[in-house]
Design a protein around this motif. Sequence first.
Motif, mmCIF file in Angstrom:
data_model
loop_
_atom_site.group_PDB
_atom_site.id
_atom_site.type_symbol
_atom_site.label_atom_id
_atom_site.label_comp_id
_atom_site.label_asym_id
_atom_site.label_seq_id
_atom_site.Cartn_x
_atom_site.Cartn_y
_atom_site.Cartn_z
ATOM 1 N N MET A 1 0.717 -0.960 -0.117
ATOM 2 C CA MET A 1 0.004 -0.161 0.127
ATOM 3 C C MET A 1 0.943 1.135 0.055
ATOM 4 N N LYS A 2 0.483 2.073 -0.699
ATOM 5 C CA LYS A 2 1.301 3.444 -0.703
ATOM 6 C C LYS A 2 1.049 4.131 0.367
ATOM 7 N N ILE A 3 2.162 4.930 1.036
ATOM 8 C CA ILE A 3 2.145 5.509 2.060
ATOM 9 C C ILE A 3 1.916 7.123 1.600
ATOM 10 N N LEU A 4 1.026 7.535 2.559
ATOM 11 C CA LEU A 4 0.607 8.984 2.146
ATOM 12 C C LEU A 4 1.329 9.981 2.666
ATOM 13 N N HIS A 5 1.979 11.002 2.010
ATOM 14 C CA HIS A 5 3.072 12.018 2.711
ATOM 15 C C HIS A 5 1.779 13.062 3.445
ATOM 16 N N THR B 1 -15.518 10.408 5.014
ATOM 17 C CA THR B 1 -14.986 9.900 3.773
ATOM 18 C C THR B 1 -15.058 10.816 2.333
ATOM 19 N N CYS B 2 -14.555 10.676 1.524
ATOM 20 C CA CYS B 2 -14.946 11.302 0.421
ATOM 21 C C CYS B 2 -16.298 11.028 -0.178
ATOM 22 N N GLY B 3 -16.543 9.546 -0.170
ATOM 23 C CA GLY B 3 -17.962 9.387 -0.626
ATOM 24 C C GLY B 3 -19.117 9.877 0.503
ATOM 25 N N ASP B 4 -18.865 10.357 1.638
ATOM 26 C CA ASP B 4 -20.146 10.928 2.536
ATOM 27 C C ASP B 4 -20.365 12.332 2.013
ATOM 28 N N MET B 5 -19.535 12.925 0.910
ATOM 29 C CA MET B 5 -19.735 14.423 0.621
ATOM 30 C C MET B 5 -20.217 14.518 -0.549
ATOM 31 N N VAL C 1 -5.334 12.284 6.028
ATOM 32 C CA VAL C 1 -6.030 11.220 5.430
ATOM 33 C C VAL C 1 -5.382 9.865 6.150
ATOM 34 N N ARG C 2 -6.447 9.219 6.663
ATOM 35 C CA ARG C 2 -6.354 7.620 7.373
ATOM 36 C C ARG C 2 -6.994 6.752 6.551
ATOM 37 N N VAL C 3 -6.209 5.873 6.265
ATOM 38 C CA VAL C 3 -6.759 4.674 5.489
ATOM 39 C C VAL C 3 -7.443 3.561 6.322
ATOM 40 N N HIS C 4 -8.571 3.233 6.220
ATOM 41 C CA HIS C 4 -9.272 2.102 6.738
ATOM 42 C C HIS C 4 -10.048 1.248 5.926
ATOM 43 N N LEU D 1 -10.915 11.517 6.072
ATOM 44 C CA LEU D 1 -10.116 12.848 5.960
ATOM 45 C C LEU D 1 -10.747 13.715 7.331
ATOM 46 N N SER D 2 -9.825 14.155 7.988
ATOM 47 C CA SER D 2 -10.177 14.954 8.993
ATOM 48 C C SER D 2 -8.936 16.329 9.211
#
Length: 111
Positions: free
Chosen positions: A1-5, A40-44, A68-71, A77-78
Amino acid sequence: MKILHHPDRSEIHLSSVLYALSDPVRLYIVSEIKKAGERTCGDMSVPVAKSTLSHHARTLREAGIVNVRVHGTQRLLSLRTEDLEVRFPGLLNAILDAFESSFEKDQFLNS
């Protein structure tokens, strides 16, 4: 999995924050997260394609505005409120207050 900076607090620059918040879609995203907490992006409900929404989320993350936290398959997003408040006291609240009371938000929601 790609680590987000995510930039460290000391790497958050005013010019990057202002650039990221100069777009009405990104302002709306940040406004929604501030109201409802982690989302989540889908919630918006925003009038852009999924890939465009991902681009906006990345811009906000790279500017240091959101975490951004991957779950599983979701990205939550927070706001990095504390980091932004330490770096630029009152800035985020001032920008969001202006957006909330602006004609621009009404135009965005009606598009």
